[in-house]
Scaffold this active site. Structure first.
Site, PDB file in Angstrom:
ATOM      1  N   GLY B 153     -10.873 -34.863 -27.668  1.00 54.18           N
ATOM      2  CA  GLY B 153     -12.009 -34.471 -28.505  1.00 54.18           C
ATOM      3  C   GLY B 153     -13.160 -35.457 -28.447  1.00 54.18           C
ATOM      4  O   GLY B 153     -14.328 -35.068 -28.563  1.00 54.18           O
ATOM      5  N   THR B 298     -10.421 -35.047 -39.845  1.00 61.06           N
ATOM      6  CA  THR B 298      -9.220 -35.766 -39.428  1.00 61.06           C
ATOM      7  C   THR B 298      -8.420 -36.283 -40.613  1.00 61.06           C
ATOM      8  O   THR B 298      -7.199 -36.387 -40.550  1.00 61.06           O
ATOM      9  CB  THR B 298      -9.613 -36.989 -38.571  1.00 61.06           C
ATOM     10  N   ASP B 390      -9.224 -29.316 -29.490  1.00 64.84           N
ATOM     11  CA  ASP B 390      -8.167 -30.054 -28.788  1.00 64.84           C
ATOM     12  C   ASP B 390      -6.894 -29.231 -28.627  1.00 64.84           C
ATOM     13  O   ASP B 390      -6.120 -29.097 -29.576  1.00 64.84           O
ATOM     14  CB  ASP B 390      -7.799 -31.321 -29.572  1.00 64.84           C
ATOM     15  N   PRO B 391      -6.635 -28.739 -27.431  1.00 63.49           N
ATOM     16  CA  PRO B 391      -5.329 -28.112 -27.192  1.00 63.49           C
ATOM     17  C   PRO B 391      -4.162 -29.030 -27.540  1.00 63.49           C
ATOM     18  O   PRO B 391      -3.113 -28.557 -27.954  1.00 63.49           O
ATOM     19  CB  PRO B 391      -5.376 -27.793 -25.689  1.00 63.49           C
ATOM     20  N   HIS B 392      -4.362 -30.347 -27.414  1.00 60.37           N
ATOM     21  CA  HIS B 392      -3.228 -31.242 -27.730  1.00 60.37           C
ATOM     22  C   HIS B 392      -3.058 -31.483 -29.232  1.00 60.37           C
ATOM     23  O   HIS B 392      -2.228 -32.302 -29.615  1.00 60.37           O
ATOM     24  CB  HIS B 392      -3.296 -32.556 -26.938  1.00 60.37           C
ATOM     25  N   TYR B 421     -28.764 -23.338  -9.176  1.00 63.82           N
ATOM     26  CA  TYR B 421     -28.281 -21.974  -8.959  1.00 63.82           C
ATOM     27  C   TYR B 421     -26.779 -21.907  -8.706  1.00 63.82           C
ATOM     28  O   TYR B 421     -26.149 -20.899  -8.947  1.00 63.82           O
ATOM     29  CB  TYR B 421     -29.005 -21.319  -7.781  1.00 63.82           C
ATOM     30  N   SER B 446     -12.648 -37.203 -11.837  1.00 68.14           N
ATOM     31  CA  SER B 446     -11.265 -36.844 -11.543  1.00 68.14           C
ATOM     32  C   SER B 446     -10.497 -36.536 -12.809  1.00 68.14           C
ATOM     33  O   SER B 446     -10.671 -37.201 -13.825  1.00 68.14           O
ATOM     34  CB  SER B 446     -10.558 -38.002 -10.840  1.00 68.14           C
TER      35      SER B 446
END
Lengths: 637, 637
Positions: B153, B298, B390-392, B421, B446
Site C-alpha cells: 500500500g 490502520t 492491499d491483496p495481502h 500511444y 522488476s
C-alpha cells in the site's frame, strides 16, 4: 569440510537433475510448518472436520482450486522462456538457487512482513544480516554502513537519489535554523550546496547532540519541498537504466536537471568528457546533486571507471572546495565484486588474484580477466556513498530481490520516519520490538519476509567471495570469454552463395556478449539491422513458442538518441560508412548475458559452439529462404 | 455447480486440516515444472551426472543446503506469530489462501519478472487481469480504468500522489507551450491549478492529437521539477497511514504542504470540519493538490465518508469553479467492497443487500451491518480518481501484494516512460511484445510475476462479490460484531477483590475491534495505559515466545499529537476526567482485526469467548500478582 561450493549442487539443473533433493527439502519445508500449526495448543480441536471436508460443496471448492492451478500450469508451460537451459543466452536470467526457492516457500508459510519487527520477528533479522553481507562484499565497514532488500534495482535507485537529495538540502536547512546556523557560520550558499557528504553527516551528529535534528530536518526538502534547479545536476552516463529518468520525475527534481555523460568505445562513461563536464559545472558554480556510475550497464555489461570518479571528486574538493554524492548503480554487476575477495572477504591484490584464479581453476590460463580497469573500478566501490545491487540478477536468486547499500548509515535519518536515535540503537539489539521498523527507515512499506529469507539463505550457502559466488559467477565469465573469442574469429556462414559474418560488439567487461551478423558485401546498415532483428525474432518467443526454439537470446538497439555517435565505432569496423550510421541512427544488436553455469567445460563448450553454428546456419537459411520467397512474389506481381 | 465458495476449503486451516490436498497440489506444481525442464530438447543430455552427484563435495553442498534450511525452519518455528489461529486477533493477519500459495510456488519456478512482457510472457497478462478484477470491484469502467500490483500500500499511495501531482501541473505546462497554449486561452493561473481531473485528461487527448503531448509533458513537474507550494495542499485525515508523510517527502512536495483533517468520534474524517477547511482554502485561493480518504484506518478500521468528499468536490466546482483529485487509501478496507456486489458484480441496493445477507446467511439476524454511512462510502468509491488496495490484507493473500487502481487510465501517460500511444494499444493485444512494459508505466521496475499469479489465482477461485469474498470477509465482520457486543456488555473481571472492566472503543465499521481494560475506581489514565500495555505484552511476542501464548493481540496508542482531542470522548466515557486526558495526552488500546474466518459459528464463538474470559482472568491475575510483589518489595525496602 570442503570450503569451496560445488556449483552444480546449487541448482535444480537443466534436466531437473537435483529433483530428488529438491522435493525432499520441499516436503521438509511444508511438513515442518504443518506440524507447527497442529502443535500450537494441541488441546484445541480441529475446526474443519473430515465429514465437512467430504461434503460436495467443500470438494467442489477444492476441485476448482485444482482446476485453476492446472490452468496456470498449462499457461506457464506454454509460454514461459526456459531460462534454466544453456540454450538461453539473453537477459540476466538463468537457473536460480534451490536454497533460495526452498527458503522462500518455507518462510512464505509463516507470512512475515518486514515492514515492522512485530510482523516479522524472524525475517527482519534475516534482512539486516543479508544487508550486512552486501555491505561487506562492497568493502564497507559493516558497523558503519547499512543495506536492505528492495523489490528491485529501480526502487533502490530511487532510494539512493532520495538520500542524496535530502542530504544536499541539509546545509541550507541548518543555515535557516536559528539555533543551528552557527554550525555553518560564514559559509556562502554556494559552499553549503557543495559540502562533502561526510561533513554534512558530521553536522547531523552535532544537531542530534543539540536535540534539534528533527526540527532542522523539517526545514530541508523533506519539509519544504524541492526548489527547482537549486540542488544542482545529476550526472548519469548515457548507458544508464531508464529508472534514472523516472527517479528525477518521481523525486520532484525534474528530468531537465539530468546531465548525460557520453560513453567511450567500451560503453563506459568517457572519463575525459566526464571530467570536462564536471569542471565546467564547477566553474559555472552549478552544484552537482550526484554522480551516478554504472557497474554493469543493462545493454552492454560495461563497467564504469569508479576509481576515476573518486579521483575527480578529490580534484574538485581540492580545486573548488566542492564535493558531491556518488552512487553506483550495480544492479547488474554488483555481485561480481565477490570475484575479487579472498576467503576472508579481503579485496585481493591483482597478481594474487590471478594466481588464485589459476589455482582454484576459477579462471583458466588463456582467459584474461579481469581487465585492469575493471579491477580498479570494483576495488574503488568501497569508497562511494551508495550502491544498488540486485540479488535477483547475478545473485542467482529468484524475483523479486533488489537491494541498496549505503556507506554511512547515519544518512538513513534523512529519510526515516522515527526519532533519529532509534535506528542507532537497533544495531546493538535488533531483537527489541521498537528497535527496527524497516518500514519507517526505507522507501517501501510492506514486503515479504520470504524474499529476505531467500537472499539470506543464498548468502549462507554461497559466501560472497572467491570460495562461493566466485565459483558461480566465474563460470559465466569464463564462458563469456570463450563465446566472445569464438565470435571474434568465426568463419563466415555461407548460405546459398551468400556469406554472413558474426562479430562481437566488444570483449565483455564480465559476462555480457553483444554481437551482430552482417552479410559480407552488403553495406546497408538498414539491411544489417533487419537481418539481426529477424534473427532475434527467430531466437525468441517473438516468433512463436519459446519452448520449441533451439537457441534463445535477447536484443537491443543502440541509437544516436541514447548514445550519440559511440556505436559508429562498431559500425565502421564492420564496414558501414559514417553516412550509413547518420542515416540509420541506430544499430540493432543481439545481446547475451552469459549467466549459465553449465557451459564451463572446454569439451562441452566446444560441442555447444559447434551446435550453435548449426543452429545459426539453419536460421540464416530460413531468413534467406524468406527473402527469396519475397523477391519471387515481388517479381511475379 | 455450486457457485458459492466454501470458505473452509480455501485455507490450510488452523490444524493443517487440508494438508493432504495442499501437499498433493504442491507436488503437482513442482513436478510439472520438473518435467517441463527435462522435456525441453529431450535430445540434450543431462549436464550433471549421477556419478558427479555422489562425489563428496557435491554431497557436502547439499548437506550444507539442508543445514541452512533446518536452521531457518527452527528460527521460524521458534519466533513466528501464529497468524493462522483464531487465538490471534491483532494485525490484519490471518490464514491465507492455499490457491495463492500454490500459484506463487508454481510460478516462482518459471521466475518471471513483470517489468516487461519479454521477461513475463505469462504473468504480465495475469497482473493486468488481476488489476481489472480490482477495478471492477470498485465499480470502475473496466475498459477505461487501470490497475496493477505493487509491493504494498505504501508504494501504491506514492503512485497515487505521483499521478495527482503530475496531473496538477499539466495545465500550467500547456499554458507554457507555444503550440498548445491556445487550449487554455483566457484561463488564469488560479484556474489552471484548479481544473477538474477529467478536464485535464481531455486536454491531454487533444495534445496527443496534435502530436505535442510528450513535449508538453516535459514542461510539467516531470521535466521541470516541483515548485514549492505552487501545486497546493494535500488534505489527509489525522487517521492516515504514515506513508503519506513519506510520500510528500519522496515526491519533493514537502510535508509542510499537508493539511491534516480532524476526525470525529468514530475516527472518520470529520465531515463538517473537512468542509470548513476546504472552503477556507478555496476562499484563500490555495489549490488542493488532492484529498485523501481512508477506507479502513490502520488503527481503528474506520471508513471515511467518501460520498461526502464527492459532494464537497461538486460544491467547490459549482461555487468556486475549482476541483481537485480524490484518492482513497483502501489498503486495508478495499476488498470489503466485494461484500456489496451481487453475483454479477453490481452494487446492490441497501434493502436487497440485507435481504441477500439473510438469505445466504452471510450476515445473520441480530448483526446490523453495514451501517448506512459505511454503505454510502463504499458505494461512492466508484467515483474517485484512484484507490489503493492491499491483496495481502483483506484479500487473504500472502505478502507481498499491494495494488493501485485508477479510474481513468489516460492518467498513466503522465508518469509513463514510453511514447503515449503505446499503452492505449496494449489493452487490445496484450500479447504483443512491445505493448505492455509494466516497468515503464508504473513506479516499480522488476517484480515477481509469481505475486501477480497469487492474486490472479485468488480472484479466479474467489469472486470479488457476494458469492466469493463476501463469504470470506463476511465471516470476520460477523465475528467482529459478536466480539464487540460481548466486550460492550461483559461483566467485570474480579481479581483478588479488584474489578476490571473491558469495553470496546466503538462498534467497528467492518472488522476491527479496539478495546481497553480499566480498573473500576482507578481514574488515573496513566495507570489505565500501563495496565493495557502490560496486557498487550503478555498477549504478544513482546513477553516471550508467541507460540506459548493463549491469546495474541496487537496494540496502539491514540495520542493528542496524532488525533487532537478525539480520543478524549472515549476516556470520558470510561470515567477519566478531561484533566487526566490533558495530562497523559494518549490512550493505550488493544487492537484486534477480526480476520479469522474460523469463529463464525455461534456455538463455537460462545465457547471461544468463555475461554477468552478465562485467559483474561489469568492475565489480570498475573498483573495483580506482579503489582503486589512490587508493592511488597517497596514496603520491604
Amino acid at each position: 569440510m570442503n570450503k569451496e561450493v560445488n556449483v552444480d549442487a546449487l541448482f535444480l539443473g537443466p534436466k531437473s537433475e537435483n529433483r530428488v533433493f529438491y522435493k525432499e527439502m520441499m516436503e521438509y519445508a511444508i511438513t515442518e510448518h504443518m506440524h507447527w500449526r497442529s502443535g500450537f495448543h494441541p488441546e484445541d480441536s480441529a475446526l474443519v472436520t473430515p465429514r465437512a471436508q467430504h461434503q460436495p460443496d467443500f470438494r467442489d471448492t477444492l476441485y476448482r482450486t485444482e482446476g485453476i492451478l492446472r490452468d496456470l500450469s498449462s499457461r506457464l508451460k506454454n509460454k514461459s522462456v526456459p531460462w534454466f537451459s544453456p540454450r538461453y543466452l539473453g537477459h540476466m536470467n538463468a537457473d536460480t538457487f534451490m536454497v533460495s526457492h526452498l527458503a522462500y516457500v518455507m518462510t512464505m508459510l509463516y507470512n512475515q512482513n518486514n515492514c515492522a519487527v512485530e510482523a516479522s520477528p524472524v525475517t527482519t533479522d534475516l534482512e539486516l544480516e543479508a544487508g550486512e553481507d552486501l555491505c561487506r562484499m562492497f568493502g564497507f565497514d559493516v558497523s558503519k554502513s547499512w543495506g536492505h532488500i528492495t523489490s528491485g534495482g529501480t526502487v533502490a535507485n530511487y532510494e539512493g537519489l532520495w538520500v542524496a537529495r535530502n542530504l544536499k538540502s541539509m546545509p541550507l536547512a541548518i543555515a535557516r535554523h536559528e539555533g543551528a546556523k552557527d554550525l555553518v557560520a560564514g559559509m556562502t550558499e554556494h559552499q553549503l550546496l557543495n559540502m562533502k557528504p561526510t561533513d554534512v553527516l558530521d553536522l547531523t551528529d552535532e544537531l542530534k547532540k543539540r536535540g534539534m535534528f528533527e526540527e532542522v530536518r523539517e526545514l530541508s526538502v523533506r519539509g519544504a519541498g524541492v526548489e527547482p534547479g537549486k540542488l544542482g545536476k545529476l550526472l548519469v552516463p548515457r548507458s544508464k537504466h531508464y529508472s534514472w529518468l523516472k527517479a528525477m520525475d518521481l523525486l520532484g527534481l525534474g528530468q531537465e536537471n539530468i546531465v548525460q555523460l557520453d560513453v567511450d568505445g567500451n560503453y563506459r562513461t568517457d572519463v575525459q568528457k566526464m571530467r570536462e563536464t564536471t569542471l565546467r559545472l564547477m566553474e559555472e558554480g552549478t552544484p552537482i546533486l550526484g554522480m551516478v556510475s554504472v557497474v554493469g550497464t543493462t545493454e552492454e555489461g560495461s563497467v564504469d571507471a569508479v576509481h576515476e570518479v573518486l579521483k575527480l571528486r578529490e580534484e574538485c574538493e581540492e580545486k573548488f572546495g566542492s564535493s558531491f554524492f556518488i552512487h553506483v548503480d550495480a544492479a547488474y554487476g554488483g555481485y561480481v565484486r565477490s570475484m575479487f575477495l579472498d576467503e576472508n572477504d579481503q579485496f585481493m591484490e591483482y597478481d594474487a588474484l590471478v594466481a588464485t584464479y589459476r589455482e582454484s581453476e576459477i579462471v583458466p590460463e588463456g582467459v584474461v580477466w579481469p581487465k585492469r580497469d575493471v579491477y580498479d573500478a570494483f576495488k574503488a566501490m568501497s569508497e562511494v556513498d551508495s550502491i544498488t545491487v540486485d540479488p535477483h540478477k547475478v545473485g542467482y536468486i529468484q524475483y523479486s530481490a533488489g537491494a541498496i547499500t549505503m556507506k554511512d548509515k547515519r544518512i538513513v535519518d534523512l529519510i526515516s520516519y522515527h526519532a533519529a536515535y532509534v535506528f542507532e540503537e537497533a544495531g546493538e539489539d535488533s531483537g527489541d520490538e521498537h528497535s527496527v521498523m524497516l518500514g519507517s527507515s526505507i522507501m517501501e512499506g510492506s514486503k515479504a519476509g520470504a524474499a529476505a529469507a531467500a537472499v539470506w539463505a543464498a548468502h549462507r550457502l554461497v559466501p560472497l567471495n572467491i570460495t562461493g559466488y566466485g565459483h558461480v559467477i566465474g563460470r559465466g565469465i569464463v564462458t563469456a570469454d570463450w563465446f566472445a573469442s569464438k565470435l571474434a574469429t568465426a568463419e563466415p556462414f555461407v548460405i546459398q552463395g551468400r556469406s554472413f559474418e558474426v562479430r562481437p560488439l566488444m570483449h565483455p567487461d564480465f559476462h555480457m556478449v553483444n554481437f551482430t551478423f552482417k552479410e559480407i558485401g552488403n553495406d546497408s546498415l538498414a539491411d544489417h539491422n533487419s537481418l539481426n532483428q529477424r534473427i532475434y525474432e527467430l531466437c525468441s518467443y517473438a516468433s512463436g513458442r519459446a519452448y520449441s526454439k533451439d537457441f534463445l537470446t535477447s536484443s537491443t538497439s543502440l541509437s544516436v538518441e541514447e548514445y550519440g555517435d559511440t556505436p559508429c565505432a562498431y559500425t565502421s569496423l564492420r564496414g558501414f560508412t559514417d553516412e550509413e550510421w547518420q542515416k540509420e541512427g541506430s544499430v540493432y544488436i543481439l545481446r547475451a548475458a552469459i549467466m549459465t553455469p553449465f557451459l564451463r567445460d572446454e569439451m562441452r563448450f566446444s560441442q555447444y559452439w559447434s551446435n550453435l553454428r548449426d543452429i545459426f546456419t539453419q536460421i540464416l537459411t530460413e531468413i534467406v529462404d524468406e527473402e527469396n520467397k519475397k523477391a519471387m512474389s515481388h517479381s511475379a506481381a
